[in-house]
Design a protein around this motif. Structure first.
Motif, PDB file in Angstrom:
ATOM      1  N   MET A   1       4.274   0.058  -5.404  1.00  0.00           N
ATOM      2  CA  MET A   1       4.132   0.612  -4.066  1.00  0.00           C
ATOM      3  C   MET A   1       5.463   1.071  -3.484  1.00  0.00           C
ATOM      4  O   MET A   1       5.572   2.176  -2.946  1.00  0.00           O
ATOM      5  N   GLY A   2       6.481   0.220  -3.564  1.00  0.00           N
ATOM      6  CA  GLY A   2       7.779   0.575  -3.010  1.00  0.00           C
ATOM      7  C   GLY A   2       8.341   1.862  -3.593  1.00  0.00           C
ATOM      8  O   GLY A   2       8.741   2.774  -2.848  1.00  0.00           O
ATOM      9  N   PRO A   3       8.396   1.980  -4.926  1.00  0.00           N
ATOM     10  CA  PRO A   3       8.907   3.235  -5.505  1.00  0.00           C
ATOM     11  C   PRO A   3       8.116   4.459  -5.079  1.00  0.00           C
ATOM     12  O   PRO A   3       8.690   5.529  -4.829  1.00  0.00           O
ATOM     13  N   ALA A   4       6.792   4.340  -4.995  1.00  0.00           N
ATOM     14  CA  ALA A   4       5.975   5.479  -4.563  1.00  0.00           C
ATOM     15  C   ALA A   4       6.308   5.870  -3.126  1.00  0.00           C
ATOM     16  O   ALA A   4       6.377   7.063  -2.790  1.00  0.00           O
ATOM     17  N   ASN A   5       6.522   4.888  -2.278  1.00  0.00           N
ATOM     18  CA  ASN A   5       6.816   5.167  -0.873  1.00  0.00           C
ATOM     19  C   ASN A   5       8.220   5.720  -0.680  1.00  0.00           C
ATOM     20  O   ASN A   5       8.457   6.540   0.215  1.00  0.00           O
ATOM     21  N   LEU A   6       9.175   5.287  -1.485  1.00  0.00           N
ATOM     22  CA  LEU A   6      10.528   5.833  -1.402  1.00  0.00           C
ATOM     23  C   LEU A   6      10.573   7.282  -1.870  1.00  0.00           C
ATOM     24  O   LEU A   6      11.295   8.107  -1.304  1.00  0.00           O
ATOM     25  N   LYS A   7       9.797   7.590  -2.886  1.00  0.00           N
ATOM     26  CA  LYS A   7       9.754   8.952  -3.408  1.00  0.00           C
ATOM     27  C   LYS A   7       9.049   9.894  -2.447  1.00  0.00           C
ATOM     28  O   LYS A   7       9.447  11.046  -2.280  1.00  0.00           O
TER      29      LYS A   7
ATOM     30  N   TYR B   1       0.831  -1.198   0.000  1.00  0.00           N
ATOM     31  CA  TYR B   1       0.000   0.000   0.000  1.00  0.00           C
ATOM     32  C   TYR B   1       0.867   1.248   0.000  1.00  0.00           C
ATOM     33  O   TYR B   1       2.057   1.207   0.327  1.00  0.00           O
ATOM     34  N   VAL B   2       0.238   2.359  -0.374  1.00  0.00           N
ATOM     35  CA  VAL B   2       0.907   3.664  -0.335  1.00  0.00           C
ATOM     36  C   VAL B   2       0.764   4.219   1.079  1.00  0.00           C
ATOM     37  O   VAL B   2      -0.337   4.313   1.608  1.00  0.00           O
ATOM     38  N   THR B   3       1.875   4.590   1.674  1.00  0.00           N
ATOM     39  CA  THR B   3       1.858   5.041   3.057  1.00  0.00           C
ATOM     40  C   THR B   3       1.242   6.426   3.219  1.00  0.00           C
ATOM     41  O   THR B   3       1.319   7.275   2.323  1.00  0.00           O
ATOM     42  N   GLY B   4       0.668   6.648   4.385  1.00  0.00           N
ATOM     43  CA  GLY B   4       0.211   7.979   4.763  1.00  0.00           C
ATOM     44  C   GLY B   4       1.158   8.638   5.746  1.00  0.00           C
ATOM     45  O   GLY B   4       0.878   9.727   6.258  1.00  0.00           O
ATOM     46  N   GLY B   5       2.282   7.989   6.012  1.00  0.00           N
ATOM     47  CA  GLY B   5       3.193   8.477   7.036  1.00  0.00           C
ATOM     48  C   GLY B   5       3.745   9.867   6.778  1.00  0.00           C
ATOM     49  O   GLY B   5       3.774  10.724   7.674  1.00  0.00           O
TER      50      GLY B   5
END
Length: 450
Positions: free
Chosen positions: A232-238, A59-63
């Motif tokens: 998901m991973g690339p979106a969260n790293l960015k 999932y895409v994080t909301g953090g």
């Protein structure tokens, strides 16, 4: 210490609000952060820290947005090459959140840089284990890449043993995954709560003293996972953009008609029963329901980044927009109405038959094939004699393998078969939707091969 569970059943994950009555830590928040903020307001606490256990694959994080919105420190493993402002944290480092003492524990396995957090307050402990130690199982170890799966499985075995050694026996366990998420692996128990002592006694990662056997068995039981995980991973790293959950201005009938004629994806959110009885020709069925199957299978089946129009009631569309935002499908268009006549009265409608196992047995001619759209591992365990297996998540790319003529389509519960039937009909086929649980097939007299 008080822990509020924020459940995301559509993805099988949980987030947590942990507080001392004044200030709070949030662990692994989902992208729709309004739920977290509401929970903090209800508890009368201020969020001062947000922590990620890992760069999430499902999932895409909301953090990031939650930290920005609240001014909280954003704890992310110092080894993660993220592209945004954060507070790096490393193994063994302690952070005070009001009266809570939060200690990071390196637990690689689910990912290479995975962290768990042991929180202590007045002698009480809670362990937030992300995708490491789950209820009865552990997080899957094949998401980083096939070449690293064996290495990470060994690391997972060592990590969970290290983690239980760094927490009290009566410490409560709060994993992020394991409630239906494809990020879990092995025999998850379905329990709603647990302690470190219970896991030490019953979790196969802790009771199997043969590391090589554990590694072999875990890898052998890994099954397919959604293809949208790759994004998901690339979106969260960015660093994800803020989410917009508003329902857009609905399309008029002419524009909806044009999209259907152009072969765009118009997703009918109504119950699969209603869809089978009558729907806009060219639409596909992804029954919304409670969202538990909707999000995963829509994200897995439809081509990534293709334009999507959600068709249903305002409430269905609003809920679907929220669920899809969690996996990075943002700002879909909408067509509102209770059925085809309201949405696009000039468009032809289509339908197909729905049956149960007994009807299939009684009415299916012997020369008409049965198509099983469950995963390959489900099919291998048991299947209808003579049936053809094309998993739903591969159906669009393997449509040429679907038998011609009338085809009787089933899955495990009826949901996936409903999606498959709509896709087959859209492609010009003639499906019959076997809307029944596979577990009931044998009792109905359907011959099975194990």
């Amino acid at each position: 210490m008080d822990v509020t569970v924020i459940d995301t059943s559509a993805l099988g994950d949980r987030s947590y609000l942990v507080h001392d009555g004044r200030v709070a830590l949030v662990v692994d928040p989902q992208r729709d952060i309004d739920r977290v903020i509401a929970a903090a307001e209800a508890a009368g606490v201020r969020i001062t820290h947000v922590a990620e256990t890992h760069i999430h694959n499902d999932y895409v994080t909301g953090g990031l947005e939650l930290a920005r919105e609240t001014g909280a420190a954003y704890l992310v493993n110092a080894a993660d090459p993220v592209q945004f402002e954060h507070t790096p944290i490393t193994d063994g480092e302690r952070v005070d959140v009001g009266e809570l003492q939060v200690r990071a524990v390196s637990t690689p396995g689910h990912t290479e840089t995975h962290l768990s957090y042991v929180v202590t307050h007045d002698g009480e402990q809670a362990v937030f284990s992300g995708g490491s130690l789950l209820f009865g199982s552990v997080g899957r170890t094949d998401l980083v890449g096939p070449a690293k799966t064996t290495q990470l499985t060994h690391a997972q075995y060592a990590s969970v043993r290290r983690l239980v050694g760094q927490a009290q026996e009566d410490a409560a366990l709060y994993p992020t995954h394991g409630f239906g998420s494809f990020c879990s692996s092995g025999p998850a128990t379905g329990a709603d709560s647990s302690t470190m002592a219970e896991q030490r006694a019953h979790n196969h990662a802790l009771t199997d003293e043969d590391e090589a056997h554990f590694v072999e068995q875990l890898i052998a039981n890994l099954s397919a996972y959604p293809t949208y995980y790759a994004h998901m991973g690339p979106a969260n790293l960015k660093g994800p953009d803020p989410v917009d959950l508003t329902v857009p201005e609905p399309l008029d009938a002419d524009e909806l008609t044009r999209r259907l004629q152009q072969g765009e994806w118009v997703v009918d959110l109504r119950e699969r029963v209603a869809f089978a009885d009558g729907h806009l020709s060219g639409a596909v069925s992804f029954e919304y329901g409670d969202g538990a199957s909707f999000t995963t299978f829509l994200g897995w089946v439809l081509p990534w980044n293709d334009r999507i129009t959600l068709a249903g009631s305002r409430e269905q569309v609003e809920q679907a927009i929220r669920d899809l935002s969690r996996i990075g499908i943002d700002s879909p268009d909408a067509a509102l109405g209770s059925g085809p006549a309201q949405m696009a009265p000039e468009v032809a409608t289509a339908s197909y038959r729905r049956v149960g196992w007994e009807q299939m047995l009684a009415e299916r001619p012997s020369d008409e094939p049965v198509l099983d759209v469950r995963r390959a591992d489900e099919y291998a365990a048991s299947h209808v004699d003579g049936s053809v297996n094309v998993p739903l998540h591969e159906l669009l790319t393997r449509m040429d393998e679907v038998p011609t003529g009338t085809v009787w389509v089933h899955c495990g519960s009826g949901y996936r078969a409903g999606v498959a039937a709509s896709l087959i009909q859209r492609a010009g086929g003639s499906p019959v939707h076997v809307d029944a649980a596979f577990g009931d097939a044998e009792a109905a007299g359907v011959p099975l091969t194990a």
